[in-house]
Design a protein around this motif. Structure first.
Motif, PDB file in Angstrom:
ATOM      1  N   ASP A   1       7.368  60.272 -23.476  1.00 25.76           N
ATOM      2  CA  ASP A   1       8.715  60.691 -23.087  1.00 25.76           C
ATOM      3  C   ASP A   1       9.734  59.558 -23.183  1.00 25.76           C
ATOM      4  O   ASP A   1      10.832  59.647 -22.641  1.00 25.76           O
ATOM      5  N   ALA A   2       9.359  58.469 -23.843  1.00 26.55           N
ATOM      6  CA  ALA A   2      10.286  57.359 -24.129  1.00 26.55           C
ATOM      7  C   ALA A   2      10.676  56.560 -22.891  1.00 26.55           C
ATOM      8  O   ALA A   2      11.663  55.840 -22.918  1.00 26.55           O
ATOM      9  N   ILE A   3       9.903  56.651 -21.808  1.00 34.47           N
ATOM     10  CA  ILE A   3      10.311  55.963 -20.587  1.00 34.47           C
ATOM     11  C   ILE A   3      10.231  54.442 -20.710  1.00 34.47           C
ATOM     12  O   ILE A   3      10.805  53.728 -19.891  1.00 34.47           O
ATOM     13  N   LEU A   4       9.527  53.943 -21.711  1.00 39.64           N
ATOM     14  CA  LEU A   4       9.467  52.491 -21.923  1.00 39.64           C
ATOM     15  C   LEU A   4      10.686  51.953 -22.668  1.00 39.64           C
ATOM     16  O   LEU A   4      10.891  50.747 -22.722  1.00 39.64           O
ATOM     17  N   TYR A   5      11.473  52.841 -23.260  1.00 39.27           N
ATOM     18  CA  TYR A   5      12.513  52.405 -24.182  1.00 39.27           C
ATOM     19  C   TYR A   5      13.489  51.388 -23.573  1.00 39.27           C
ATOM     20  O   TYR A   5      13.809  50.371 -24.186  1.00 39.27           O
ATOM     21  N   SER A   6      13.993  51.682 -22.378  1.00 40.66           N
ATOM     22  CA  SER A   6      15.008  50.793 -21.810  1.00 40.66           C
ATOM     23  C   SER A   6      14.422  49.418 -21.506  1.00 40.66           C
ATOM     24  O   SER A   6      15.099  48.391 -21.657  1.00 40.66           O
ATOM     25  N   THR A   7      13.152  49.373 -21.103  1.00 41.68           N
ATOM     26  CA  THR A   7      12.517  48.085 -20.804  1.00 41.68           C
ATOM     27  C   THR A   7      12.262  47.302 -22.088  1.00 41.68           C
ATOM     28  O   THR A   7      12.535  46.083 -22.148  1.00 41.68           O
ATOM     29  N   ILE A   8      11.751  47.961 -23.114  1.00 43.95           N
ATOM     30  CA  ILE A   8      11.551  47.287 -24.404  1.00 43.95           C
ATOM     31  C   ILE A   8      12.881  46.774 -24.932  1.00 43.95           C
ATOM     32  O   ILE A   8      12.973  45.638 -25.432  1.00 43.95           O
ATOM     33  N   ALA A   9      13.928  47.588 -24.821  1.00 40.92           N
ATOM     34  CA  ALA A   9      15.241  47.191 -25.321  1.00 40.92           C
ATOM     35  C   ALA A   9      15.724  45.900 -24.665  1.00 40.92           C
ATOM     36  O   ALA A   9      16.229  44.986 -25.331  1.00 40.92           O
ATOM     37  N   ALA A  10      15.561  45.806 -23.345  1.00 40.17           N
ATOM     38  CA  ALA A  10      16.018  44.607 -22.634  1.00 40.17           C
ATOM     39  C   ALA A  10      15.187  43.387 -23.024  1.00 40.17           C
ATOM     40  O   ALA A  10      15.726  42.286 -23.198  1.00 40.17           O
ATOM     41  N   GLU A  11      13.876  43.553 -23.167  1.00 44.78           N
ATOM     42  CA  GLU A  11      13.016  42.435 -23.536  1.00 44.78           C
ATOM     43  C   GLU A  11      13.340  41.936 -24.944  1.00 44.78           C
ATOM     44  O   GLU A  11      13.464  40.724 -25.175  1.00 44.78           O
ATOM     45  N   VAL A  12      13.472  42.861 -25.893  1.00 51.34           N
ATOM     46  CA  VAL A  12      13.784  42.473 -27.276  1.00 51.34           C
ATOM     47  C   VAL A  12      15.132  41.769 -27.340  1.00 51.34           C
ATOM     48  O   VAL A  12      15.308  40.776 -28.056  1.00 51.34           O
ATOM     49  N   TRP A  13      16.088  42.266 -26.570  1.00 51.67           N
ATOM     50  CA  TRP A  13      17.425  41.645 -26.576  1.00 51.67           C
ATOM     51  C   TRP A  13      17.375  40.216 -26.034  1.00 51.67           C
ATOM     52  O   TRP A  13      17.983  39.305 -26.611  1.00 51.67           O
ATOM     53  N   LEU A  14      16.666  40.002 -24.926  1.00 49.79           N
ATOM     54  CA  LEU A  14      16.575  38.653 -24.363  1.00 49.79           C
ATOM     55  C   LEU A  14      15.896  37.693 -25.340  1.00 49.79           C
ATOM     56  O   LEU A  14      16.308  36.537 -25.475  1.00 49.79           O
ATOM     57  N   ARG A  15      14.861  38.166 -26.027  1.00 50.68           N
ATOM     58  CA  ARG A  15      14.190  37.310 -27.009  1.00 50.68           C
ATOM     59  C   ARG A  15      15.132  36.981 -28.171  1.00 50.68           C
ATOM     60  O   ARG A  15      15.183  35.848 -28.643  1.00 50.68           O
ATOM     61  N   GLY A  16      15.879  37.979 -28.620  1.00 49.47           N
ATOM     62  CA  GLY A  16      16.836  37.742 -29.692  1.00 49.47           C
ATOM     63  C   GLY A  16      17.933  36.786 -29.279  1.00 49.47           C
ATOM     64  O   GLY A  16      18.388  35.949 -30.072  1.00 49.47           O
ATOM     65  N   LEU A  17      18.350  36.885 -28.023  1.00 51.36           N
ATOM     66  CA  LEU A  17      19.383  35.984 -27.512  1.00 51.36           C
ATOM     67  C   LEU A  17      18.885  34.543 -27.515  1.00 51.36           C
ATOM     68  O   LEU A  17      19.612  33.616 -27.891  1.00 51.36           O
TER      69      LEU A  17
END
Length: 614
Positions: free
Chosen positions: A590-606
């Motif tokens: 049900d995509a419930i991990l999406y928001s957490t993955i998004a934040a983690e990927v963004w911090l790594r990219g930053l």
């Protein structure tokens, strides 16, 4: 106005810039933004006005005396028309009508009597932020541009808010940095002549949904035609998605009427039950001048592909990272076929359909009609009678609903009927989110609830606007990624003029259990063949998502090793690693991990971005 630096390979659709007032102290701050590869557009005085990146084809400027206007993005206005507008401009408020009249998708920047005004789109596809830097107020199209100038770290509370599934209005529209202010899409920001004072002024309000569909259909068709024409009028080659759905099919038929040569792109799903290809081929039979390219379904990336390698994010986390590889995969091949812009049908779901929440009001104003329609929705969505009655009886104002949501963050997911007929989906946090993150998110919800107003008093219009604006937060990032990949994308349904035309339709005709996307079928009748308009289904790509969870289990596991979110105390890295080893766990589909993955990927990219930037 002159340009001081030439672009270093900035392609179409890849514009971002900062805006400065015509002052010596602002010019000093602007110099800190200037680096090789950036361009500068100056005030009449010679001081910097815009500093950033843009392609010549994305900028139209004009000036008259000390007044100057700039349109940055996709807009068919020419310099002569802009010059006439500049010559007549006496007050910034006069720009409201100009912004509401122009087709396309663009930023509008103005300078008048020492002041500057900057605005994006009502859709939220083009945003504006501002911050004080060395005593000078600077506006920019990206929040991270301002945060980098101030050497700021992301606010942990804002990161905790981004872990909510979903983050409701207005929480998802703030900046990740406390000192950087986000301008709501319906507002423009005005920086006074002193270079410090700043205010927001509203330039856009949604139309009242009162127009009969028969009257609205030709207006919608004309708006969508103009939106497609804005991208195709220069001819050449353009590519279009042709999924077989109503949205992309409509765009493809409109593009076929333009001066451009069209390449239609169909990406079949892996699911044997997916009928997209059959519908796409049926449409292509009516487009003899269009080159139809069908990709190999098994060669396309799965959801969650390449999460560890993403390095082109903007100024906030986005769930778009899950599908980034899928979105970009076919663009190089389309560019090799000569395409200069790729048109999508994204946004059609959000403007050609609407929220059933309108029936909360319609039940009170047209009870017999509403009851008949609600019976149909109950059958269509399998809403239980008790839940439907409770949702319709719930008359909490938006602030109260938001405050109550702060107390249910760990509850089971809300029912679909409560979401469909209410103010939206009440946010949830899941087992891997820490108690510290929960406290931060709850506090943010309660603080917002004290002052928050809905996007519209009618919960149906509020839900529609929220869906549009949350979608454009994703598309904004995909557009940037596509431009960097060499082929800019455009989504005509998300142009403000198209949105306005669709939102003006009576909701009882726009969303009904008895017809699929009646707005679009009425608007496209006579242009798109009737057999193509009869489609009443939509593929979900659920197999691509479930397969992606299994195929990229190692990447997901690596993502939570030395997690940036875990370092901040916002998630339990061990629990996320356990989930990565069990991709079939209940709820993950049900995509419930999406928001957490998004934040983690963004911090790594930053972190990577900062390591590369001196």
């Amino acid at each position: 106005m002159t340009e001081l630096h030439e672009s270093a390979g900035t392609g179409p659709g890849d514009a971002d810039f900062a805006v400065f007032t015509d002052r010596a102290d602002a010019a000093a701050v602007a110099r800190s933004f200037t680096r090789p590869g950036l361009r500068t557009l100056t005030h009449a005085s010679g001081r910097p006005w815009l500093v950033g990146r843009w392609h010549d084809g994305d900028l139209v400027t004009a000036s008259a005396g000390a007044t100057a206007l700039a349109v940055v993005g996709c807009c068919p206005v020419d310099a002569d028309e802009l010059r006439r507008r500049a010559a007549r401009l006496r007050d910034f408020a006069e720009l409201d009508a100009l912004a509401r009249s122009l087709p396309g998708s663009f930023h509008l920047v103005a300078a008048l009597d020492g002041q500057v005004r900057v605005q994006g789109t009502a859709s939220g596809l083009r945003l504006v932020f501002h911050a004080e830097i060395d005593g000078v107020r600077v506006a920019a199209t990206r929040a991270d541009t301002l945060a980098a100038a101030l050497d700021l770290e992301p606010d942990p509370r804002e990161l905790a808010v981004r872990l909510l599934w979903p983050a409701p209005h207005p929480l998802y529209e703030t900046s990740l940095w406390r000192a950087v202010t986000a301008v709501p899409p319906q507002d423009a920001v005005i920086v006074a002549a002193d270079g410090r004072s700043v205010r927001h002024t509203r330039w856009w309000t949604p139309p009242e949904p009162v127009r009969p569909l028969a009257e609205a259909a030709p207006v919608i068709r004309a708006a969508l035609e103009e939106a497609v024409q804005a991208r195709t009028r220069q001819g050449g080659v353009v590519s279009c998605d042709l999924s077989g759905g109503l949205d992309s099919t409509s765009v493809c038929f409109l593009a076929d009427r333009s001066p451009a040569r069209v390449v239609a792109s169909t990406w079949p799903g892996r699911d044997p039950a997916d009928t997209d290809l059959q519908w796409a081929e049926r449409a292509a039979e009516h487009l003899p001048d269009v080159e139809h390219v069908i990709w190999d379904a098994d060669a396309s990336p799965l959801v969650y592909d390449d999460l560890l390698g993403i390095d082109d994010l903007l100024d906030e986390p986005t769930i778009g990272v899950m599908d980034r590889s899928r979105v970009l995969h076919h663009l190089p091949a389309l560019a090799a076929r000569g395409s200069r812009v790729h048109l999508t049908g994204i946004g059609g779901d959000h403007v050609a359909w609407c929220s059933e929440a309108y029936y909360h009001r319609l039940l009170r104003t047209r009870p017999l009609f509403a009851v008949r329609q609600l019976r149909g929705f109950r059958a269509l969505w399998q809403w239980p009678l008790g839940g439907t009655v409770r949702a319709l009886a719930d008359s909490r104002p938006y602030g109260r609903w938001l405050a109550d949501a702060a107390g249910t963050l760990r509850d089971p997911s809300p029912s679909s009927v409560a979401t469909g007929l209410g103010w939206g989906m009440a946010p949830r946090l899941f087992g891997w989110v820490t108690a510290d993150a929960e406290r931060l998110a709850r506090r943010a919800l309660l603080d917002a609830a004290a002052t928050a107003a809905p996007l519209h008093p009618d919960r149906g219009m509020h839900a529609d606007l929220e869906q549009i604006r949350s979608t454009t937060r994703v598309i904004r990032q995909w557009d940037r990624m596509a431009a960097r990949a060499g082929l800019p994308m455009a989504s005509p349904f998300l142009d403000d003029r198209v949105i306005e035309a669709c939102l003006a339709v009576r909701p009882g005709e726009r969303v009904t259990p008895w017809a699929y996307k009646p707005v679009l079928t009425a608007a496209m009748s006579g242009l798109v063949p009737e057999e193509c308009l009869r489609r009443a289904t939509k593929a979900t790509a659920s197999m691509d998502a479930s397969d992606g969870l299994r195929a990229h289990r190692a990447d997901l596991l690596a993502l939570w090793e030395d997690s940036r979110l875990a370092r901040l105390g916002l998630v339990d890295g061990a629990e996320l690693r356990r989930l990565a080893l069990r991709p079939a766990s209940p709820g993950l589909s049900d995509a419930i991990l999406y928001s957490t993955i998004a934040a983690e990927v963004w911090l790594r990219g930053l972190s990577r971005s900062r390591a590369r930037t001196p």
